[in-house]
Scaffold this active site. Structure first.
Site, PDB file in Angstrom:
ATOM      1  N   HIS A 220       0.797  -1.224   0.000  1.00 27.67           N
ATOM      2  CA  HIS A 220       0.000   0.000   0.000  1.00 27.67           C
ATOM      3  C   HIS A 220       0.828   1.272   0.000  1.00 27.67           C
ATOM      4  O   HIS A 220       0.285   2.369  -0.072  1.00 27.67           O
ATOM      5  CB  HIS A 220      -0.939   0.023   1.210  1.00 27.67           C
ATOM      6  CG  HIS A 220      -0.233   0.339   2.486  1.00 27.67           C
ATOM      7  ND1 HIS A 220       0.419  -0.597   3.235  1.00 27.67           N
ATOM      8  CD2 HIS A 220      -0.046   1.519   3.130  1.00 27.67           C
ATOM      9  CE1 HIS A 220       0.970  -0.034   4.284  1.00 27.67           C
ATOM     10  NE2 HIS A 220       0.707   1.259   4.251  1.00 27.67           N
TER      11      HIS A 220
HETATM   12  C1  UD1 Z   1      -2.121   5.295   5.924  1.00 28.26           C
HETATM   13  C2  UD1 Z   1      -0.844   5.846   6.571  1.00 28.26           C
HETATM   14  C3  UD1 Z   1       0.255   4.795   6.514  1.00 28.26           C
HETATM   15  C4  UD1 Z   1      -0.219   3.458   7.065  1.00 28.26           C
HETATM   16  C5  UD1 Z   1      -1.493   3.036   6.315  1.00 28.26           C
HETATM   17  C6  UD1 Z   1      -2.037   1.719   6.799  1.00 28.26           C
HETATM   18  C7  UD1 Z   1      -0.353   8.252   6.408  1.00 28.26           C
HETATM   19  C8  UD1 Z   1       0.445   9.265   5.706  1.00 28.26           C
HETATM   20  N1  UD1 Z   1      -0.359   7.012   5.859  1.00 28.26           N
HETATM   21  O1  UD1 Z   1      -1.842   5.129   4.539  1.00 28.26           O
HETATM   22  O2  UD1 Z   1       1.373   5.257   7.267  1.00 28.26           O
HETATM   23  O3  UD1 Z   1       0.780   2.472   6.896  1.00 28.26           O
HETATM   24  O4  UD1 Z   1      -2.484   4.073   6.493  1.00 28.26           O
HETATM   25  O5  UD1 Z   1      -3.180   1.353   6.118  1.00 28.26           O
HETATM   26  O6  UD1 Z   1      -0.985   8.559   7.404  1.00 28.26           O
HETATM   27  N2  UD1 Z   1      -9.306   4.625   2.066  1.00 28.26           N
HETATM   28  C9  UD1 Z   1     -10.500   3.928   2.000  1.00 28.26           C
HETATM   29  N3  UD1 Z   1     -11.007   3.437   3.166  1.00 28.26           N
HETATM   30  C10 UD1 Z   1     -10.400   3.623   4.358  1.00 28.26           C
HETATM   31  C11 UD1 Z   1      -9.197   4.348   4.394  1.00 28.26           C
HETATM   32  C12 UD1 Z   1      -8.661   4.833   3.243  1.00 28.26           C
HETATM   33  O7  UD1 Z   1     -11.075   3.741   0.948  1.00 28.26           O
HETATM   34  O8  UD1 Z   1     -10.931   3.157   5.376  1.00 28.26           O
HETATM   35  C13 UD1 Z   1      -8.732   5.168   0.833  1.00 28.26           C
HETATM   36  C14 UD1 Z   1      -8.729   6.707   0.847  1.00 28.26           C
HETATM   37  O9  UD1 Z   1      -9.840   7.201   0.256  1.00 28.26           O
HETATM   38  C15 UD1 Z   1      -7.454   7.053   0.128  1.00 28.26           C
HETATM   39  C16 UD1 Z   1      -6.579   5.840   0.294  1.00 28.26           C
HETATM   40  O10 UD1 Z   1      -7.356   4.768   0.771  1.00 28.26           O
HETATM   41  O11 UD1 Z   1      -7.693   7.236  -1.229  1.00 28.26           O
HETATM   42  C17 UD1 Z   1      -5.414   6.126   1.206  1.00 28.26           C
HETATM   43  O12 UD1 Z   1      -5.819   6.419   2.536  1.00 28.26           O
HETATM   44  P1  UD1 Z   1      -4.899   7.319   3.483  1.00 28.26           P
HETATM   45  O13 UD1 Z   1      -5.488   7.367   4.844  1.00 28.26           O
HETATM   46  O14 UD1 Z   1      -4.600   8.588   2.813  1.00 28.26           O
HETATM   47  O15 UD1 Z   1      -3.499   6.611   3.536  1.00 28.26           O
HETATM   48  P2  UD1 Z   1      -3.043   5.093   3.484  1.00 28.26           P
HETATM   49  O16 UD1 Z   1      -2.455   4.826   2.158  1.00 28.26           O
HETATM   50  O17 UD1 Z   1      -4.118   4.169   3.974  1.00 28.26           O
END
Ligand code: UD1
Length: 380
Positions: A220
């Site tokens: 991820h």
């Molecule tokens: C985040 C953390 C990372 C951690 C990871 C574990 C930061 C900078 N990154 O990354 O350190 O290792 O979580 O998972 O804080 N999304 C969903 N559903 C959810 C959550 C996210 O669909 O429940 C989607 C969001 O819309 C977004 C993407 O996933 O497009 C990324 O989510 P985001 O919270 O920005 O960061 P992660 O890549 O999950």
């Protein structure tokens, strides 16, 4: 003593749960769970609360996704308001996600108004800030998480570290020794807390596998999944590996979105030997970790969990903030070019054996509670 335990994203929940339970046993502590809402899906958040037996968060900031600045600033604004209303004595932030830095930064600059103006000199101006999993460094400032780690440690009052390298990093950055407390890896506490439930399951059987006859994949990190060309190459490499040993791949929402946008999901679905799943709950996922032959990952947490369990871990990254998992554990850093060779070597029994680092023993939460007690006996 009112203590805010901040959770935000998937890897936070299993770090906070053991501490929540350890604090609940203490009559001087009132632990409150604050969820920023950074992860919000059923299978990225609620399922973890269920598996870990955590109560509903006392406070939910409901922030959700966004750009780095958008997400971080929204958490800051919402948490500032909550801090002023609730006035905790201590806040605990964990790991390295955007909410970790956001809450630590807000707490470092807040100023509580005295409740009793006649005694305004002695009133606490702000909460103490504690960082659990402090001192880890990848030395790669292109990673958003590295910036989050550096800034959080710079403003924290109490730094709970998992390993000697983390202590050394903090000392080198000028942190005074008194702030640093080596407590071990809190994620191991969650494994031990739920070991029986994890081992009672046989999730692999649902997919027709036996212990040890499959590899487990999670990816991820933006550096791996946000560049369409690299993501395509990763998919091609996984496709080839899946011809040698079947792979189970629970897909993170960020990765899924990028696979879909780049037309790769439909291709992956056709690959024999590659089982694509939604993100799994903690117990189901750990059951697969316990029983897989190896993991291919870019997650920080899985590098630690596999070292503890003695499972080979092939990490697709040029660096790691967990060097102890390489020096003492079962982790190997891989490039896309040498990943297949590493898989072959692992299948041939040539993986690192590894040993368990000191204080990775399921008792980290107790050590954390002990340091709070020793630091602030006036609260007890
Ligand atoms: C985040 C953390 C990372 C951690 C990871 C574990 C930061 C900078 N990154 O990354 O350190 O290792 O979580 O998972 O804080 N999304 C969903 N559903 C959810 C959550 C996210 O669909 O429940 C989607 C969001 O819309 C977004 C993407 O996933 O497009 C990324 O989510 P985001 O919270 O920005 O960061 P992660 O890549 O999950």
């Amino acid at each position: 003593m009112l203590i805010h335990l901040i959770v935000a994203a998937r890897p936070n929940f299993m770090k906070i749960a053991p501490l929540y339970y350890a604090l609940k046993k203490e009559d001087w502590a009132v632990p409150i769970i604050v969820h920023t809402g950074q992860h919000y899906d059923l299978n990225m958040s609620d399922a973890f609360f269920q598996d870990l037996g955590l109560p509903e968060p006392d406070l939910h900031l409901g922030i959700g996704s966004g750009t780095h600045a958008g997400q971080t600033s929204q958490v800051m604004i919402a948490y500032e308001k909550a801090l002023l209303e609730r006035r905790p004595d201590l806040i605990v932030v964990v790991g390295d996600v955007n909410s970790t830095i956001a809450c630590a930064l807000v707490a470092s600059k807040i100023s509580y108004k005295p409740t009793n103006p006649s005694n305004s000199i002695n009133h606490p101006k702000r909460p103490l800030i504690a960082h659990l999993e402090a001192g880890l460094r990848s030395f790669d400032r292109t990673m958003p998480e590295e910036i989050n780690r550096l800034v959080t440690d710079a403003v924290a009052d109490i730094l709970w570290t998992p390993s000697p390298d983390a202590d050394d990093n903090l000392i080198r950055e000028g942190v005074i020794q008194e702030k640093i407390h080596r407590v071990g890896n809190i994620m191991i506490d969650s494994i031990e807390m739920l070991r029986q439930k994890i081992q009672k399951q046989a999730v692999y059987e649902e997919f027709g596998f036996k212990p040890g006859d499959f590899g487990l994949v999670t990816l991820h990190r933006p550096s791996n999944v946000d560049d369409p060309e690299l993501l395509k190459q990763i998919c091609q490499t996984l496709t080839r590996i899946a011809q040698t040993i079947p792979l189970i791949f629970p897909i993170h929402p960020r990765t899924l979105k990028n696979l879909q946008q780049n037309g790769l999901m439909s291709l992956l679905k056709q690959v024999k030997g590659l089982l694509l799943l939604k993100p799994l709950s903690y117990i189901r996922f750990m059951n697969l970790v316990f029983n897989c032959r190896f993991t291919i990952t870019d997650s920080g947490g899985i590098q630690g969990e596999t070292t503890y369990l003695g499972i080979p871990c092939l990490t697709i990254r040029p660096n790691t903030e967990w060097p102890i998992t390489i020096n003492h554990g079962t982790n190997h850093l891989c490039t896309l070019e040498n990943l297949e060779k590493r898989v072959e070597a692992t299948l041939a029994g040539k993986a690192a054996q590894g040993s368990t680092p000191e204080f990775w023993d399921g008792k980290t939460a107790n050590r954390v509670v002990k340091t709070i007690k020793s630091l602030h006996p006036q609260w007890l």
